[in-house]
Write a protein that holds these residues in place. Structure first.
Motif, PDB file in Angstrom:
ATOM      1  N   ALA A   1       0.847  -1.188   0.000  1.00 23.62           N
ATOM      2  CA  ALA A   1       0.000   0.000   0.000  1.00 23.62           C
ATOM      3  C   ALA A   1       0.886   1.242   0.000  1.00 23.62           C
ATOM      4  O   ALA A   1       2.061   1.194   0.373  1.00 23.62           O
ATOM      5  N   PHE A   2       0.290   2.369  -0.438  1.00 20.79           N
ATOM      6  CA  PHE A   2       1.015   3.642  -0.486  1.00 20.79           C
ATOM      7  C   PHE A   2       0.644   4.488   0.715  1.00 20.79           C
ATOM      8  O   PHE A   2      -0.397   4.316   1.342  1.00 20.79           O
ATOM      9  N   LEU A   3       1.529   5.399   1.024  1.00 18.09           N
ATOM     10  CA  LEU A   3       1.293   6.329   2.126  1.00 18.09           C
ATOM     11  C   LEU A   3      -0.012   7.084   1.928  1.00 18.09           C
ATOM     12  O   LEU A   3      -0.311   7.559   0.830  1.00 18.09           O
ATOM     13  N   GLY A   4      -0.789   7.142   3.015  1.00 24.64           N
ATOM     14  CA  GLY A   4      -2.048   7.873   2.954  1.00 24.64           C
ATOM     15  C   GLY A   4      -3.207   7.085   2.384  1.00 24.64           C
ATOM     16  O   GLY A   4      -4.347   7.565   2.379  1.00 24.64           O
ATOM     17  N   GLN A   5      -2.938   5.902   1.882  1.00 23.89           N
ATOM     18  CA  GLN A   5      -3.987   5.092   1.267  1.00 23.89           C
ATOM     19  C   GLN A   5      -4.768   4.333   2.333  1.00 23.89           C
ATOM     20  O   GLN A   5      -4.230   3.942   3.370  1.00 23.89           O
ATOM     21  N   GLU A   6      -6.061   4.105   2.117  1.00 22.92           N
ATOM     22  CA  GLU A   6      -6.875   3.298   3.029  1.00 22.92           C
ATOM     23  C   GLU A   6      -6.589   1.821   2.787  1.00 22.92           C
ATOM     24  O   GLU A   6      -6.593   1.352   1.646  1.00 22.92           O
ATOM     25  N   VAL A   7      -6.364   1.078   3.873  1.00 25.24           N
ATOM     26  CA  VAL A   7      -6.040  -0.346   3.794  1.00 25.24           C
ATOM     27  C   VAL A   7      -7.026  -1.118   4.659  1.00 25.24           C
ATOM     28  O   VAL A   7      -7.283  -0.736   5.809  1.00 25.24           O
ATOM     29  N   ASN A   8      -7.552  -2.203   4.129  1.00 20.03           N
ATOM     30  CA  ASN A   8      -8.471  -3.080   4.850  1.00 20.03           C
ATOM     31  C   ASN A   8      -7.811  -4.442   5.063  1.00 20.03           C
ATOM     32  O   ASN A   8      -7.333  -5.062   4.102  1.00 20.03           O
ATOM     33  N   LEU A   9      -7.783  -4.913   6.319  1.00 18.14           N
ATOM     34  CA  LEU A   9      -7.284  -6.244   6.664  1.00 18.14           C
ATOM     35  C   LEU A   9      -8.482  -7.115   7.025  1.00 18.14           C
ATOM     36  O   LEU A   9      -9.263  -6.765   7.912  1.00 18.14           O
ATOM     37  N   THR A  10      -8.612  -8.255   6.355  1.00 19.05           N
ATOM     38  CA  THR A  10      -9.755  -9.151   6.581  1.00 19.05           C
ATOM     39  C   THR A  10      -9.247 -10.502   7.055  1.00 19.05           C
ATOM     40  O   THR A  10      -8.394 -11.119   6.411  1.00 19.05           O
TER      41      THR A  10
END
Length: 489
Positions: free
Chosen positions: A350-359
Motif C-alpha cells: 500500500a502507499f502512504l495515505g492510502q486506506e487499507v483493509n485487513l480481513t
C-alpha cells in the motif's frame, strides 16, 4: 450355685450351636469371596473350617493364633485378621460346595458354635467382540435363586445402568445395551444382592471402535508451514481371536473429502483421497496428489491418521475416515476442517495515505462463540483492540510507515487459542514515475476536454449564422397599378 452355672453354660452352648444353620453365599469362578464373619464373645477360641460332604479340614487356628492350612488350599485361603471370616481367592468350579466353621471356647466352660455355608455360583456368559453401533446382550446366571435375591448391572465406569436410556434389563437378569461405543469397552459387572450381602460377577466386553469423534471442527490456517493432522485410529487393538488375524478382518477403507462452499468448490462433490488396501499388509493407495502423508499407518496399532503439509483455503470441508469389515460392517469418523486466512485490500503493498483493509476470515461468518484478535507489528501506531469480540475487518484510514510489518490474526474460543495466521503489509511512498504518469494522463484528459469543448462552440456559432438565411423570403412593390398589397415576383 455351681449346678445352676453349669446348666446355663450348657443352654448357651446349645443356643449358639443352633445358630449354625446353612447359609448361601454367591461367588464367581476366578473371583474372591468372603464367607461372612462370625459373631463371638471371645477372641480366645479355636477356629476350624471344613469343606464338602466328607468334612475335609481346610484351615485351623488355635487360641494362640497359630494356623494350619491344607497344602492344596494354601495359596487360596486365609482368615480375616479382625474376625473369623474365611477368604477364598481364585475360586474354582469344584469349590461350589458346603463350608462349615466350628468355633470352640474352653473357658470358663466348653462352648461350640457350628455354622454352615453353601457357596453358590453366579456367572456371566462371555460375548464375542462387537463393532461400535451393535447391541450388547449379557445374561447374569444365578444357579440358586431365593426370595429376595436381586440383580443389577454396572458399566465399565461402575455406573448403574438403571439410569442409562440405552439399557434394558429383563426380569431374568438379562441386559441389552443398544448402540454400543468405544466407551462401553471394558469389564461389565452383575451385582447379586441377597440378605444384605453383594456378590460380583464380571465379564470383559470388547468393543471395536475408532478414535472418538471431534465435537468441534479442526482449525488450521493458510500457510506453507501449517500441518493439518486428521486423526483416525482404533481405540483399542483389534483382538486376534476375533477373526484370526487383523488383516483378514478388515476388507478395505478410504478417506473422502467434501469441499466446503467457502473453498470455492461445488457442494457435495465428494472426492476420494486415498484407499485402504486390505493386504496383507495393510497399505494406503493415494488417488490424488495433494501432499498427503499416510505414513502413520502401522500394522501393530492400525493408525489410519492422515496429515497434510501446506494448507490452503481449498482444504476447507468435511473429511471422512471409513473402515470396512466383514459382513458389510463399516466404521466411520467424520471431521470438519476450518481454515483461517487473512488478506489485504487493495493488496499487500500500500502507499502512504492510502486506506487499507485487513480481513481475517474462515470463509464464512464466525459463530457466536468465536472471535478474532489482531496483533499488529510492535512498532505500529495502531494498537490492538481491547474490545471483544474483535472485528474480522480492520480498517487503516490512512496508511503510514508505522503500519507496515507483520500482522497476526488469532482465532479464539473463550480463553483457548485455536489457530493464527500472519500477513506482511508493506507501506511505500508513491514513486515519481507514477506522479509523472498521473500528470501526463491528467494533462491529456484536460486537452481532450478542451478540444471537445472548442468543437462544440464552433458548431453552435455556425448554426447561429446560417439560421436567418435559410428562413428569408423575397418580396417586391410593383409599379403597375394593382390592388394594394405586396406580390411575389
Amino acid at each position: 450355685m455351681n449346678y445352676v452355672s453349669g446348666f446355663l453354660s450348657i443352654v448357651i452352648a446349645l443356643f449358639i450351636s443352633s445358630t449354625g444353620a446353612e447359609d448361601v453365599v454367591y461367588g464367581q469362578v476366578g473371583g474372591t469371596v468372603t464367607l461372612p464373619k462370625l459373631k463371638w464373645g471371645s477372641e480366645k477360641v479355636t477356629v476350624q473350617w471344613y469343606f464338602g460332604m466328607d468334612q475335609k479340614s481346610l484351615i485351623f487356628r488355635n487360641a494362640q493364633g497359630r494356623e494350619t492350612i491344607d497344602p492344596e488350599w494354601k495359596d487360596r485361603l486365609s482368615l480375616s485378621k479382625t474376625d473369623f471370616s474365611l477368604i477364598i481367592n481364585k475360586i474354582r468350579l469344584e469349590d461350589f460346595k458346603s463350608f462349615k466353621c466350628e468355633l470352640k471356647d474352653f473357658r470358663p466352660t466348653q462352648m461350640t458354635s457350628v455354622t454352615t455355608f453353601r457357596l453358590s455360583r453366579v456367572s456371566v456368559q462371555p460375548v464375542s467382540p462387537l463393532l461400535a453401533g451393535k447391541n450388547l446382550n449379557l445374561n447374569c446366571d444365578v444357579k440358586e435363586i431365593f426370595e429376595g435375591t436381586q440383580r443389577r448391572w454396572l458399566s465399565p465406569q461402575k455406573q448403574d445402568l438403571n439410569k442409562d436410556k440405552r439399557a434394558q434389563i429383563g426380569n431374568n437378569g438379562g441386559l441389552t445395551v443398544m448402540n454400543v461405543t468405544g466407551q462401553d469397552n471394558g469389564e461389565w459387572t452383575c451385582v447379586v444382592t441377597y440378605q444384605g450381602r453383594e456378590a460380583y460377577a464380571n465379564t470383559p466386553v470388547t468393543v471395536i471402535d475408532l478414535s472418538p469423534a471431534h465435537t468441534q471442527p479442526i482449525y488450521t490456517s493458510v500457510s506453507s508451514l501449517s500441518l493439518l493432522h486428521l486423526p483416525c485410529f482404533f481405540s483399542i487393538p483389534l483382538p486376534l481371536s476375533w477373526s484370526g488375524s487383523q488383516e483378514k478382518s478388515i476388507q478395505g477403507g478410504r478417506w473422502t473429502f467434501t469441499p466446503s462452499p467457502a473453498a470455492g468448490s461445488l457442494t457435495g462433490a465428494v472426492q476420494t483421497l486415498v484407499n485402504l488396501s486390505p493386504g496383507p499388509p495393510l497399505a494406503w493407495v493415494a488417488n490424488q496428489k495433494r501432499g498427503l502423508d499416510v505414513s502413520a499407518l502401522q500394522r501393530k496399532n492400525l493408525n489410519l491418521s492422515l496429515s497434510k503439509k501446506g494448507v490452503t483455503e481449498g482444504d476447507r470441508g468435511d473429511y471422512t475416515c471409513a473402515v470396512e469389515f466383514q459382513r458389510d460392517d463399516t466404521l466411520k469418523r467424520e471431521m470438519r476442517v476450518e481454515v483461517l486466512q487473512v488478506f489485504t485490500s487493495p493488496g499487500p503493498v500500500a502507499f502512504l495515505g492510502q486506506e487499507v483493509n485487513l480481513t481475517c476470515t474462515l470463509g464464512q461468518p464466525l459463530t457466536s462463540d468465536l472471535e478474532v484478535k489482531w496483533i499488529p507489528p510492535h512498532h505500529s501506531s495502531l494498537l490492538p483492540l481491547d474490545s471483544s469480540p474483535h472485528p474480522t475487518l480492520l480498517t487503516i484510514p490512512e496508511a503510514t510507515y508505522g503500519n507496515g510489518g507483520r500482522w497476526r490474526c488469532e482465532l479464539w474460543r473463550n480463553k483457548t487459542k485455536l489457530t493464527s495466521v500472519e500477513i506482511t503489509l508493506k507501506i511505500e511512498r508513491v514513486p515519481m514515475d507514477v506522479w509523472l504518469l498521473v500528470t501526463i494522463c491528467a494533462a491529456a484528459v484536460i486537452f481532450v476536454l478542451l478540444l471537445i469543448l472548442t468543437v462544440i462552440l464552433i458548431r453552435r456559432h455556425r448554426q447561429r449564422v446560417m439560421m436567418p438565411r435559410r428562413g428569408k423570403r423575397r418580396f417586391c412593390n410593383c409599379q403597375d397599378p394593382k390592388p394594394k398589397g405586396f406580390y411575389r415576383n
